[in-house]
Design a protein around this motif. Sequence first.
Motif, PDB file in Angstrom:
ATOM      1  N   UNK A   1       0.807  -1.157   0.147  1.00  0.00           N
ATOM      2  CA  UNK A   1      -0.037  -0.096   0.141  1.00  0.00           C
ATOM      3  C   UNK A   1       0.838   1.155   0.040  1.00  0.00           C
ATOM      4  N   UNK A   2       0.274   2.379  -0.618  1.00  0.00           N
ATOM      5  CA  UNK A   2       0.942   3.415  -0.639  1.00  0.00           C
ATOM      6  C   UNK A   2      -0.284   4.744  -0.396  1.00  0.00           C
ATOM      7  N   UNK A   3       0.384   5.771   0.415  1.00  0.00           N
ATOM      8  CA  UNK A   3      -0.514   6.862   0.413  1.00  0.00           C
ATOM      9  C   UNK A   3      -0.376   7.919  -0.470  1.00  0.00           C
ATOM     10  N   UNK A   4      -1.219   8.198  -1.513  1.00  0.00           N
ATOM     11  CA  UNK A   4      -0.660   9.398  -2.405  1.00  0.00           C
ATOM     12  C   UNK A   4      -2.048  10.006  -3.073  1.00  0.00           C
ATOM     13  N   UNK A   5      -1.854  11.494  -2.932  1.00  0.00           N
ATOM     14  CA  UNK A   5      -2.955  12.339  -3.418  1.00  0.00           C
ATOM     15  C   UNK A   5      -2.767  12.196  -5.040  1.00  0.00           C
ATOM     16  N   UNK A   6      -3.629  11.759  -5.595  1.00  0.00           N
ATOM     17  CA  UNK A   6      -3.264  11.848  -7.419  1.00  0.00           C
ATOM     18  C   UNK A   6      -3.093  13.226  -7.870  1.00  0.00           C
ATOM     19  N   UNK A   7      -3.675  14.120  -7.034  1.00  0.00           N
ATOM     20  CA  UNK A   7      -3.586  15.550  -7.688  1.00  0.00           C
ATOM     21  C   UNK A   7      -2.440  16.373  -7.262  1.00  0.00           C
ATOM     22  N   UNK A   8      -1.418  15.533  -6.601  1.00  0.00           N
ATOM     23  CA  UNK A   8      -0.196  16.122  -6.203  1.00  0.00           C
ATOM     24  C   UNK A   8       0.959  15.657  -6.956  1.00  0.00           C
ATOM     25  N   UNK A   9       1.373  16.211  -8.032  1.00  0.00           N
ATOM     26  CA  UNK A   9       2.262  15.639  -8.876  1.00  0.00           C
ATOM     27  C   UNK A   9       3.791  15.205  -8.452  1.00  0.00           C
TER      28      UNK A   9
ATOM     29  N   UNK B   1      -8.823   6.481  -9.180  1.00  0.00           N
ATOM     30  CA  UNK B   1      -9.113   7.534  -8.296  1.00  0.00           C
ATOM     31  C   UNK B   1     -10.286   8.705  -8.609  1.00  0.00           C
ATOM     32  N   UNK B   2     -11.168   8.947  -8.046  1.00  0.00           N
ATOM     33  CA  UNK B   2     -12.148  10.037  -8.440  1.00  0.00           C
ATOM     34  C   UNK B   2     -12.906  10.436  -7.345  1.00  0.00           C
TER      35      UNK B   2
ATOM     36  N   UNK C   1     -11.586  18.488 -11.083  1.00  0.00           N
ATOM     37  CA  UNK C   1     -10.755  18.675 -12.049  1.00  0.00           C
ATOM     38  C   UNK C   1      -9.452  18.332 -11.637  1.00  0.00           C
ATOM     39  N   UNK C   2      -9.078  18.630 -10.784  1.00  0.00           N
ATOM     40  CA  UNK C   2      -7.721  18.487 -10.203  1.00  0.00           C
ATOM     41  C   UNK C   2      -7.578  17.020  -9.861  1.00  0.00           C
ATOM     42  N   UNK C   3      -8.432  16.284  -9.344  1.00  0.00           N
ATOM     43  CA  UNK C   3      -8.425  14.869  -9.063  1.00  0.00           C
ATOM     44  C   UNK C   3      -8.703  14.059 -10.190  1.00  0.00           C
ATOM     45  N   UNK C   4      -9.882  14.026 -10.717  1.00  0.00           N
ATOM     46  CA  UNK C   4     -10.460  13.394 -12.073  1.00  0.00           C
ATOM     47  C   UNK C   4      -9.718  13.652 -13.155  1.00  0.00           C
ATOM     48  N   UNK C   5      -9.250  14.726 -13.526  1.00  0.00           N
ATOM     49  CA  UNK C   5      -8.641  15.067 -14.764  1.00  0.00           C
ATOM     50  C   UNK C   5      -7.003  15.235 -14.643  1.00  0.00           C
TER      51      UNK C   5
ATOM     52  N   UNK D   1      -3.796  12.631 -15.790  1.00  0.00           N
ATOM     53  CA  UNK D   1      -2.654  13.279 -16.291  1.00  0.00           C
ATOM     54  C   UNK D   1      -1.385  12.963 -15.654  1.00  0.00           C
ATOM     55  N   UNK D   2      -1.346  13.479 -14.297  1.00  0.00           N
ATOM     56  CA  UNK D   2      -0.095  12.948 -13.688  1.00  0.00           C
ATOM     57  C   UNK D   2       0.230  11.731 -13.422  1.00  0.00           C
ATOM     58  N   UNK D   3      -0.716  10.711 -13.186  1.00  0.00           N
ATOM     59  CA  UNK D   3      -0.437   9.226 -13.000  1.00  0.00           C
ATOM     60  C   UNK D   3       0.209   8.717 -14.557  1.00  0.00           C
ATOM     61  N   UNK D   4      -0.349   9.246 -15.537  1.00  0.00           N
ATOM     62  CA  UNK D   4       0.023   8.847 -16.700  1.00  0.00           C
ATOM     63  C   UNK D   4       1.320   9.215 -17.236  1.00  0.00           C
ATOM     64  N   UNK D   5       1.658  10.477 -17.204  1.00  0.00           N
ATOM     65  CA  UNK D   5       2.949  11.057 -17.401  1.00  0.00           C
ATOM     66  C   UNK D   5       4.011  10.481 -16.643  1.00  0.00           C
ATOM     67  N   UNK D   6       3.587  10.163 -15.477  1.00  0.00           N
ATOM     68  CA  UNK D   6       4.861   9.688 -14.555  1.00  0.00           C
ATOM     69  C   UNK D   6       5.106   8.021 -14.786  1.00  0.00           C
ATOM     70  N   UNK D   7       3.883   7.465 -15.359  1.00  0.00           N
ATOM     71  CA  UNK D   7       3.913   5.924 -15.434  1.00  0.00           C
ATOM     72  C   UNK D   7       4.654   5.870 -16.944  1.00  0.00           C
ATOM     73  N   UNK D   8       4.520   6.562 -17.897  1.00  0.00           N
ATOM     74  CA  UNK D   8       5.073   6.295 -19.101  1.00  0.00           C
ATOM     75  C   UNK D   8       6.457   6.039 -19.556  1.00  0.00           C
TER      76      UNK D   8
END
Length: 255
Positions: A59-67, A91-92, A112-116, A120-127
């Motif tokens: 498990x990890x704590x992470x706020x997906x709106x925090x790049x 996450x939404x 928008x910060x969480x859902x959009x 974007x952030x998770x995709x960007x940093x996973x690629x």
Amino acid sequence: MDRLKTKVAIVTGAALGIGRAIAIRMAEEGASVAVVDLLESDALALAAELTAAGHRARGWRCDVSDETAVARVMTEVVEHFGRLDIVVNNAGVAGVNKPTHEITEAEWDWVQAINVKGVFFCTKHAIPHLKTAGGGSIINLSSIYGLVGGADLPPYHASKGAVRLMSKTDALIYAPDRIRVNSIHPGFIWTPLVEHHLQGTDDPEAARAGTAALHPLGHMGEPDDIAWGAVYLASDEAKFITGSELVIDGGYTAR
Ligand code: NAD
């Protein structure tokens, strides 16, 4: 049993509801699962539950709106499990239920910060990690409300429409890297999100029955209905599927 054997998956918003079911089903299918959520204790508890059942999870704590946090968690997941193959951007939040002319900028931006932006952030940093793995599968949770309108929750519907086309755009950009990107469009699924939304109505029981009746199959879905779709899109069974919309909605949008 082994549909995702040797793969490593990150599931965001995995502590509750749909994300939790996806994390469980992916682990049962042999994936190593990073259970990522804002709710740290619930994420750690699910990871412990999966580990105790003989699966691989952490498990990890992470706020997906925090790049910064997203970038750090992606790196830590790869350091821990050795690679990354699957990202489920689940996450939404529903956000405020008001007509458009009453919504504040802050209320709009929060959704928008969480859902959009979170997608974007998770995709960007996973690629970069998916490229290193030689390909992968990104699964974005949109909604029936990324396909059709609804007379409520304006920021939510806008966010899910955005996620639908972000998925197609990224499918095109990353197809040469063998990274598939698809969206899932659930109808109403009985989760804490929907329960909370209906509790905000005048008569929650009537609202629950009325919501169920919106689906031609006559009832709301359950988290596993979505989880099995995510397992399929993550697996090599879906190797020719990218840029597509998997609608799992009991017939809601068939009209
Ligand atoms: P839920 O509220 O039951 O669970 C959402 C999870 O996301 C929670 O564990 C929450 O802590 C986590 N989360 C929220 N904000 C976060 C953040 N900033 N960073 C990290 N984690 C965060 O929701 P659900 O019903 O399971 O929905 C999951 C996804 O499916 C959402 O994207 C939702 O929009 C979508 N969806 C749900 C339905 C439905 O009927 N339940 C229908 C269509 C689409």
